[in-house]
Each structure stands twice: as C-alpha cells, then as structure tokens.
Design an enzyme around this catalytic site. Structure first.
Site, PDB file in Angstrom:
ATOM      1  N   SER A 190       0.844  -1.052  -0.009  1.00 54.95           N
ATOM      2  CA  SER A 190       0.053  -0.120  -0.088  1.00 54.95           C
ATOM      3  C   SER A 190       0.863   1.236   0.070  1.00 54.95           C
ATOM      4  O   SER A 190       0.798   2.140  -0.752  1.00 54.95           O
ATOM      5  CB  SER A 190      -0.687  -0.167   1.238  1.00 54.95           C
ATOM      6  OG  SER A 190      -1.468  -1.391   1.687  1.00 54.95           O
ATOM      7  N   TYR A 210      -1.067 -11.146   2.584  1.00 53.06           N
ATOM      8  CA  TYR A 210      -1.378  -9.661   3.171  1.00 53.06           C
ATOM      9  C   TYR A 210      -2.901  -9.480   3.564  1.00 53.06           C
ATOM     10  O   TYR A 210      -3.531  -9.538   2.655  1.00 53.06           O
ATOM     11  CB  TYR A 210      -0.969  -8.623   2.197  1.00 53.06           C
ATOM     12  CG  TYR A 210      -0.890  -7.360   2.225  1.00 53.06           C
ATOM     13  CD1 TYR A 210      -1.351  -6.939   3.504  1.00 53.06           C
ATOM     14  CD2 TYR A 210      -0.572  -6.369   1.401  1.00 53.06           C
ATOM     15  CE1 TYR A 210      -1.178  -5.434   4.002  1.00 53.06           C
ATOM     16  CE2 TYR A 210      -0.608  -5.103   1.634  1.00 53.06           C
ATOM     17  CZ  TYR A 210      -1.121  -4.667   3.101  1.00 53.06           C
ATOM     18  OH  TYR A 210      -1.226  -3.160   3.181  1.00 53.06           O
ATOM     19  N   LYS A 224       0.883 -11.275   6.858  1.00 48.14           N
ATOM     20  CA  LYS A 224       1.244  -9.935   7.298  1.00 48.14           C
ATOM     21  C   LYS A 224      -0.140  -9.334   7.707  1.00 48.14           C
ATOM     22  O   LYS A 224      -1.055  -9.147   7.171  1.00 48.14           O
ATOM     23  CB  LYS A 224       1.582  -9.095   6.091  1.00 48.14           C
ATOM     24  CG  LYS A 224       1.744  -7.506   6.507  1.00 48.14           C
ATOM     25  CD  LYS A 224       2.523  -6.901   5.231  1.00 48.14           C
ATOM     26  CE  LYS A 224       1.778  -5.427   4.580  1.00 48.14           C
ATOM     27  NZ  LYS A 224       1.395  -4.640   5.519  1.00 48.14           N
ATOM     28  N   SER A 261       4.931   1.410   7.310  1.00 51.12           N
ATOM     29  CA  SER A 261       5.161   2.605   6.256  1.00 51.12           C
ATOM     30  C   SER A 261       6.162   3.518   7.202  1.00 51.12           C
ATOM     31  O   SER A 261       7.022   4.213   6.578  1.00 51.12           O
ATOM     32  CB  SER A 261       3.950   3.198   5.869  1.00 51.12           C
ATOM     33  OG  SER A 261       3.115   3.668   7.160  1.00 51.12           O
TER      34      SER A 261
END
Ligand code: NGF
Length: 289
Positions: A44, A134, A162, A205
C-alpha cells in the site's frame, strides 16, 4: 529478535512517472541509515495498486539492484488481475531472485473464501518461493477466521501472514495455533502489543522515518522492559498521529525530502501536497528525526 521491515515508499514526479534515482536513494537510506532488516516492496505504501505492470517490474528490479542480498526483500505481487499477479511472481522469483512474495487478498468484488483460497494457491503454484498472505481488512473488506487462515496455511508454500488489523485476540490465536508460520504485524501504532503477542517481524510505512524508535520498542519488549517500550510507543504514536492528521504518504514523502531524498509526489488520484503540509512535515523532521 523480530525483524524490522520497511514498507517502501516510492517517489513519483508530478506526472506520475517513477523517479528512479530517488528510489535508489530511499532504498539505500533504509539500509544504511534506518538499518532495517528488510523491505516490503509494492505494498500500500508503495502506491502499488495504481501502477501499471511495467512500472511495478521496474520498481522490483531497481530495489533488488540496490539492496542486492544485504537485507530481506518481500515483493507484494497481489493484484485483482490474477494473471498479472502470476506474471509478477514469476518475474521477481525467476528473474530477480526474490525468495519471498506476498499478496493482498483480492478486493473490490465480494469473493467467497473458496475463490480467495484458489487465488493464493494459483499464485504460488508455479513459483519456488514462500508467500506471505497480506491481510488488511480495513482496506479490502476481507476478514479471515482462524480456521480459514488454517486452510491457507495447509499449503506449505504459504508461510505466514502480514497482519494489518487491530484484533489481538485473533493474532494471539494464530500465533499459538501456527507457531511455525511467520507472523508480521502491520500497524506501527500497535507495535508494542503485537510484539508482546510474539511476532516474527513488523512491516510498516512509518519505519521510513521512525525506524530507530520502532527498533527500540522491539528490543524493549523482548528484554521485558515494558516501561521503555511504553514510553517509546507513546512518542511514536505522537508522531504517527501528527503524520496521519497531515496526510500519511504525502507527509512521509515530505519528511524524507526534507532529509535530502527528493521523494516527489503521491500518484494521482492521491492529492499533491499543499504548502501547509510541507511546513508541518518540516517541523516533524526537526522534532522527531
Ligand atoms: O499504510 C497502511 C494502510 N498500512 C501500513 C502498513 O501496514 C502497510 C502501516 O504501516 C504496508 O505495510 C504496506 O502494504 O505498504 C500504516 O501506514 C501505519 O501503521 C500508520 O497507520 O493501512
């Protein structure tokens, strides 16, 4: 020690074209400055689902060229187009030498579990690589039960998840029931509780700009130093709260730009940043980096 894996940001120019030199720099920055154990490429955070196949391949290639075998690389190949997912999987494994792939659950249409299971089994069928599921229900609407994870894990090539969700009961059930499968946490603001459950790694992130604190949290939890873990998670969450309020990916990019890596813009239809966002990002760099 649980692995720290950055979900890699990808720089684009104003026209949405990949900025190759900046991509090389942000990979190197994560390795030498952030000292992370790995990169999650094409997730993402990499704005992957807005990109064409050629650009996705180019990103995987550049990342591998820069990182070589210095850290672990996980290529997120999932796509609503299963043939694209298979093509990307074959490319990263056979031509680039990635050993782990990952795939988001297929989204938009309301696929039933049999369809989703077929999707995963089909993607791994022809490649010699491990696959990490994911799971990000908040964005895909796909929630697996404990037993459904079990069905996916029956395929020996599907070696982990994940887990980007806040359901720590399910996380603990999976951890206990499948001790040999890999559990990566996905929400950086919940790293402490995830580490307490016993993760193999964290993929995030904000590690692009906050890897040192994330590492401190993992080290503190593993050393049973809860006071330090709480303190550093609180500082981290002050930062994450401000990043989210200012626009997640724009702010992360602006912070790295402020540190000397020109990260360009987010990919349309994501908004380009405003002057106010730039000012906030500059302040965050001064305060937290
Ligand atoms: O950006 C999202 C979307 N989640 C990331 C991470 O789980 C996604 C998380 O780090 C990821 O790894 C990827 O596929 O690129 C958050 O950005 C962070 O916890 C702030 O909420 O939800």
């Amino acid at each position: 020690m649980a692995q720290l894996i950055t979900a890699l940001l990808v720089p684009f120019d104003e026209q949405g074209k990949l900025m190759e030199e900046s991509l090389r720099q942000v990979v190197e920055y994560n390795i030498t400055e952030n000292k992370v154990d790995g990169l999650y490429v094409g997730g993402s955070t990499g704005e992957n689902f807005m990109l064409d196949t050629t650009t996705k391949k180019n990103i995987f290639k550049i990342v591998k060229e820069v990182a070589e075998d210095r850290i672990e690389l996980i290529a997120q190949v999932g796509s609503l187009n299963i043939y694209e997912a298979k093509e990307l999987a074959a490319y990263v494994v056979n031509e680039l030498g990635y050993q782990k792939i990952s795939s988001v659950t297929p989204f938009y249409y309301k696929f039933d579990f049999e369809e989703i299971k077929n999707y995963y089994f089909e993607i791994v069928k022809d490649v010699e690589a491990e696959l990490i599921v994911y799971s990000i229900p908040a964005l895909t609407g796909v929630n697996f039960s404990e037993d459904q994870f079990g069905e996916l894990f029956e395929n020996p090539k599907i070696t982990g998840v994940k887990y980007t969700a806040g359901d720590f009961y399910l996380m603990e059930r999976l951890r206990s029931r499948f001790p040999d499968k890999l559990m990566y946490s996905g929400f950086d603001e919940m790293l402490l509780p995830a580490a307490a459950v016993g993760i193999d790694g964290a993929i995030g992130s904000t590690f692009n700009v906050n890897a040192k604190r994330a590492r401190q949290i993992l080290t503190a939890v593993e050393g049973n130093d809860l006071a330090t873990a709480r303190k550093v998670q609180a500082e981290t969450n002050d930062l994450i709260q401000k990043i989210l309020a200012n626009g997640l990916y724009n702010t992360l990019k602006l912070m790295l730009t402020e540190k000397g890596i020109d990260m360009g813009y987010c990919h349309l239809p994501m908004k380009h940043y405003t002057n106010e966002q730039v000012e906030v990002a500059q302040e965050l760099v001064k305060e937290y980096m």
